[in-house]
Design a protein around this motif. Structure first.
Motif, PDB file in Angstrom:
ATOM      1  N   ALA A   1      24.163  21.911   7.988  1.00 40.60           N
ATOM      2  CA  ALA A   1      23.688  20.722   7.265  1.00 40.60           C
ATOM      3  C   ALA A   1      22.909  21.090   6.013  1.00 40.60           C
ATOM      4  CB  ALA A   1      22.833  19.863   8.190  1.00 40.60           C
ATOM      5  N   SER A   2      22.132  22.162   6.054  1.00 39.37           N
ATOM      6  CA  SER A   2      21.305  22.527   4.915  1.00 39.37           C
ATOM      7  C   SER A   2      21.947  23.574   4.001  1.00 39.37           C
ATOM      8  CB  SER A   2      19.948  23.036   5.400  1.00 39.37           C
ATOM      9  OG  SER A   2      20.125  24.193   6.197  1.00 39.37           O
ATOM     10  N   ALA A   3      23.051  24.154   4.418  1.00 38.64           N
ATOM     11  CA  ALA A   3      23.697  25.209   3.639  1.00 38.64           C
ATOM     12  C   ALA A   3      24.738  24.611   2.698  1.00 38.64           C
ATOM     13  CB  ALA A   3      24.364  26.208   4.571  1.00 38.64           C
ATOM     14  N   PRO A   4      24.965  25.268   1.558  1.00 39.58           N
ATOM     15  CA  PRO A   4      26.037  24.791   0.685  1.00 39.58           C
ATOM     16  C   PRO A   4      27.384  24.912   1.387  1.00 39.58           C
ATOM     17  CG  PRO A   4      25.137  26.881  -0.107  1.00 39.58           C
ATOM     18  CD  PRO A   4      24.314  26.465   1.067  1.00 39.58           C
ATOM     19  N   PRO A   5      28.339  24.037   1.050  1.00 47.52           N
ATOM     20  CA  PRO A   5      29.642  24.099   1.716  1.00 47.52           C
ATOM     21  C   PRO A   5      30.326  25.442   1.481  1.00 47.52           C
ATOM     22  CG  PRO A   5      29.613  22.400  -0.005  1.00 47.52           C
ATOM     23  CD  PRO A   5      28.260  23.025   0.028  1.00 47.52           C
ATOM     24  N   LEU A   6      31.113  25.846   2.470  1.00 49.33           N
ATOM     25  CA  LEU A   6      31.899  27.068   2.296  1.00 49.33           C
ATOM     26  C   LEU A   6      32.963  26.813   1.238  1.00 49.33           C
ATOM     27  CD1 LEU A   6      32.525  28.146   6.002  1.00 49.33           C
ATOM     28  CD2 LEU A   6      30.834  29.057   4.425  1.00 49.33           C
ATOM     29  N   LYS A   7      33.301  27.843   0.501  1.00 53.75           N
ATOM     30  CA  LYS A   7      34.334  27.741  -0.532  1.00 53.75           C
ATOM     31  C   LYS A   7      35.670  28.136   0.084  1.00 53.75           C
ATOM     32  CE  LYS A   7      30.837  28.878  -3.871  1.00 53.75           C
ATOM     33  NZ  LYS A   7      30.086  30.001  -4.351  1.00 53.75           N
ATOM     34  N   THR A   8      36.194  27.246   0.937  1.00 51.91           N
ATOM     35  CA  THR A   8      37.428  27.549   1.648  1.00 51.91           C
ATOM     36  C   THR A   8      38.628  26.890   0.987  1.00 51.91           C
ATOM     37  OG1 THR A   8      37.159  25.662   3.114  1.00 51.91           O
ATOM     38  CG2 THR A   8      36.232  27.756   3.858  1.00 51.91           C
ATOM     39  N   SER A   9      39.795  27.369   1.366  1.00 51.51           N
ATOM     40  CA  SER A   9      41.066  26.784   0.916  1.00 51.51           C
ATOM     41  C   SER A   9      41.960  26.657   2.145  1.00 51.51           C
ATOM     42  CB  SER A   9      41.723  27.699  -0.125  1.00 51.51           C
ATOM     43  OG  SER A   9      42.116  28.916   0.485  1.00 51.51           O
ATOM     44  N   ALA A  10      43.139  26.139   1.946  1.00 48.38           N
ATOM     45  CA  ALA A  10      44.094  26.023   3.055  1.00 48.38           C
ATOM     46  C   ALA A  10      44.407  27.389   3.654  1.00 48.38           C
ATOM     47  CB  ALA A  10      45.367  25.343   2.583  1.00 48.38           C
ATOM     48  N   ALA A  11      44.370  28.434   2.833  1.00 42.84           N
ATOM     49  CA  ALA A  11      44.684  29.787   3.305  1.00 42.84           C
ATOM     50  C   ALA A  11      43.568  30.378   4.165  1.00 42.84           C
ATOM     51  CB  ALA A  11      44.944  30.704   2.114  1.00 42.84           C
ATOM     52  N   SER A  12      42.365  29.809   4.099  1.00 40.14           N
ATOM     53  CA  SER A  12      41.222  30.364   4.833  1.00 40.14           C
ATOM     54  C   SER A  12      41.416  30.359   6.337  1.00 40.14           C
ATOM     55  CB  SER A  12      39.949  29.577   4.494  1.00 40.14           C
ATOM     56  OG  SER A  12      39.641  29.691   3.129  1.00 40.14           O
ATOM     57  N   ALA A  13      42.152  29.398   6.839  1.00 38.98           N
ATOM     58  CA  ALA A  13      42.326  29.273   8.295  1.00 38.98           C
ATOM     59  C   ALA A  13      43.650  29.847   8.792  1.00 38.98           C
ATOM     60  CB  ALA A  13      42.201  27.806   8.707  1.00 38.98           C
ATOM     61  N   LYS A  14      44.387  30.578   7.945  1.00 35.18           N
ATOM     62  CA  LYS A  14      45.669  31.144   8.377  1.00 35.18           C
ATOM     63  C   LYS A  14      45.498  32.323   9.324  1.00 35.18           C
ATOM     64  CE  LYS A  14      48.711  29.721   4.723  1.00 35.18           C
ATOM     65  NZ  LYS A  14      49.917  30.068   4.051  1.00 35.18           N
ATOM     66  N   ASN A  15      44.542  33.172   9.031  1.00 35.45           N
ATOM     67  CA  ASN A  15      44.261  34.351   9.848  1.00 35.45           C
ATOM     68  C   ASN A  15      42.748  34.507   9.955  1.00 35.45           C
ATOM     69  OD1 ASN A  15      46.945  35.703  10.320  1.00 35.45           O
ATOM     70  ND2 ASN A  15      46.966  35.532   8.101  1.00 35.45           N
ATOM     71  N   ILE A  16      42.279  34.774  11.150  1.00 37.95           N
ATOM     72  CA  ILE A  16      40.856  34.968  11.364  1.00 37.95           C
ATOM     73  C   ILE A  16      40.649  36.378  11.877  1.00 37.95           C
ATOM     74  CG2 ILE A  16      38.859  34.232  12.715  1.00 37.95           C
ATOM     75  CD1 ILE A  16      40.169  31.394  12.634  1.00 37.95           C
ATOM     76  N   VAL A  17      39.785  37.105  11.187  1.00 40.49           N
ATOM     77  CA  VAL A  17      39.492  38.486  11.545  1.00 40.49           C
ATOM     78  C   VAL A  17      38.029  38.550  11.973  1.00 40.49           C
ATOM     79  CG1 VAL A  17      39.419  40.867  10.721  1.00 40.49           C
ATOM     80  CG2 VAL A  17      41.179  39.304   9.840  1.00 40.49           C
ATOM     81  N   LEU A  18      37.794  38.914  13.207  1.00 46.00           N
ATOM     82  CA  LEU A  18      36.435  39.025  13.727  1.00 46.00           C
ATOM     83  C   LEU A  18      35.882  40.411  13.453  1.00 46.00           C
ATOM     84  CD1 LEU A  18      33.985  38.019  15.417  1.00 46.00           C
ATOM     85  CD2 LEU A  18      35.208  38.888  17.441  1.00 46.00           C
ATOM     86  N   ASN A  19      34.717  40.451  12.825  1.00 47.97           N
ATOM     87  CA  ASN A  19      33.982  41.688  12.622  1.00 47.97           C
ATOM     88  C   ASN A  19      32.622  41.471  13.256  1.00 47.97           C
ATOM     89  OD1 ASN A  19      32.024  43.512  11.201  1.00 47.97           O
ATOM     90  ND2 ASN A  19      33.932  44.257  10.310  1.00 47.97           N
ATOM     91  N   LEU A  20      32.370  42.125  14.378  1.00 45.73           N
ATOM     92  CA  LEU A  20      31.153  41.912  15.155  1.00 45.73           C
ATOM     93  C   LEU A  20      30.270  43.137  15.109  1.00 45.73           C
ATOM     94  CD1 LEU A  20      29.685  39.979  17.185  1.00 45.73           C
ATOM     95  CD2 LEU A  20      30.860  41.241  18.987  1.00 45.73           C
ATOM     96  N   GLU A  21      29.012  42.923  14.757  1.00 38.27           N
ATOM     97  CA  GLU A  21      28.047  44.011  14.772  1.00 38.27           C
ATOM     98  C   GLU A  21      26.677  43.435  15.075  1.00 38.27           C
ATOM     99  OE1 GLU A  21      25.806  44.909  11.859  1.00 38.27           O
ATOM    100  OE2 GLU A  21      26.200  43.023  10.877  1.00 38.27           O
ATOM    101  N   GLY A  22      25.733  44.303  15.348  1.00 35.62           N
ATOM    102  CA  GLY A  22      24.387  43.861  15.664  1.00 35.62           C
ATOM    103  C   GLY A  22      23.388  44.949  15.359  1.00 35.62           C
ATOM    104  N   ASP A  23      22.132  44.598  15.502  1.00 35.19           N
ATOM    105  CA  ASP A  23      21.081  45.589  15.318  1.00 35.19           C
ATOM    106  C   ASP A  23      21.231  46.675  16.382  1.00 35.19           C
ATOM    107  OD1 ASP A  23      20.001  44.132  13.196  1.00 35.19           O
ATOM    108  OD2 ASP A  23      18.677  42.984  14.507  1.00 35.19           O
TER     109      ASP A  23
END
Length: 177
Positions: free
Chosen positions: A27-49
């Motif tokens: 709600a408080s963040a600016p909108p993501l700059k997505t396009s139709a291509a943004s949801a074609k493939n999702i690549v998870l990159n997970l890391e932590g402290d």
């Protein structure tokens, strides 16, 4: 008649207690700059402290994220992949979802059912960077968190359910235009 309503009431309580609530900065963040291509493939990159990635439950948490994101991607008809090391462009249409775990407490089904309220609260606190998979350009960032209440006992959301809810929320961001 009372005996007929009792099973319905108990079943409703069981199902209601399993949901996980996600809090986000959407709600408080600016909108993501997505396009139709943004949801074609999702690549998870997970890391932590380091204190989290060295923990005994890190592998379980990582598996939960991989499963949750794969399910969420499949639900919208997107391809799914995973990426190790630093987040980077893949050269394909889609989004690298770089999840940085700030803090978590993993509670599995066995612990929750065995100990109920005595198991304590499960929670996940994460920052997510959305990166254009083709160019490597940052599309936006969000903070996400979820928690359970030990007072719900065996009916509170375990970590797996929380991560599923987080994954659906994150993938849903890619469909907004």
């Amino acid at each position: 008649m009372k005996f007929v309503l009792l099973p319905i009431t108990v079943t409703s309580m069981l199902l209601a207690g399993c949901a996980a609530t996600v809090n986000t900065t959407t709600a408080s963040a600016p909108p993501l700059k997505t396009s139709a291509a943004s949801a074609k493939n999702i690549v998870l990159n997970l890391e932590g402290d380091p204190q989290h990635t060295a923990g005994e439950d890190w592998t379980k948490l990582k598996t939960a994220w991989q499963s949750g994101m794969k399910t969420a991607a499949t639900e919208i008809g997107a391809g799914y992949a995973e990426q190790d090391d630093k987040p980077r462009a893949t050269g394909r249409d889609g989004t690298v979802v770089a999840v940085h775990i700030k803090d978590y407490r993993y509670l599995g089904t066995g612990t929750r059912y065995g100990l109920g309220a005595f198991a304590g609260n499960a929670f996940v606190d994460a920052n997510v960077s959305f990166i254009d998979a083709r160019s490597g350009k940052l599309l936006g960032e969000r903070a996400y968190n979820t928690s359970s209440s030990a007072w719900q006992g065996i009916f509170s959301a375990m970590t797996d359910k929380q991560v599923e809810a987080l994954s659906r929320e994150i993938v849903g961001e890619l469909q907004k235009k």
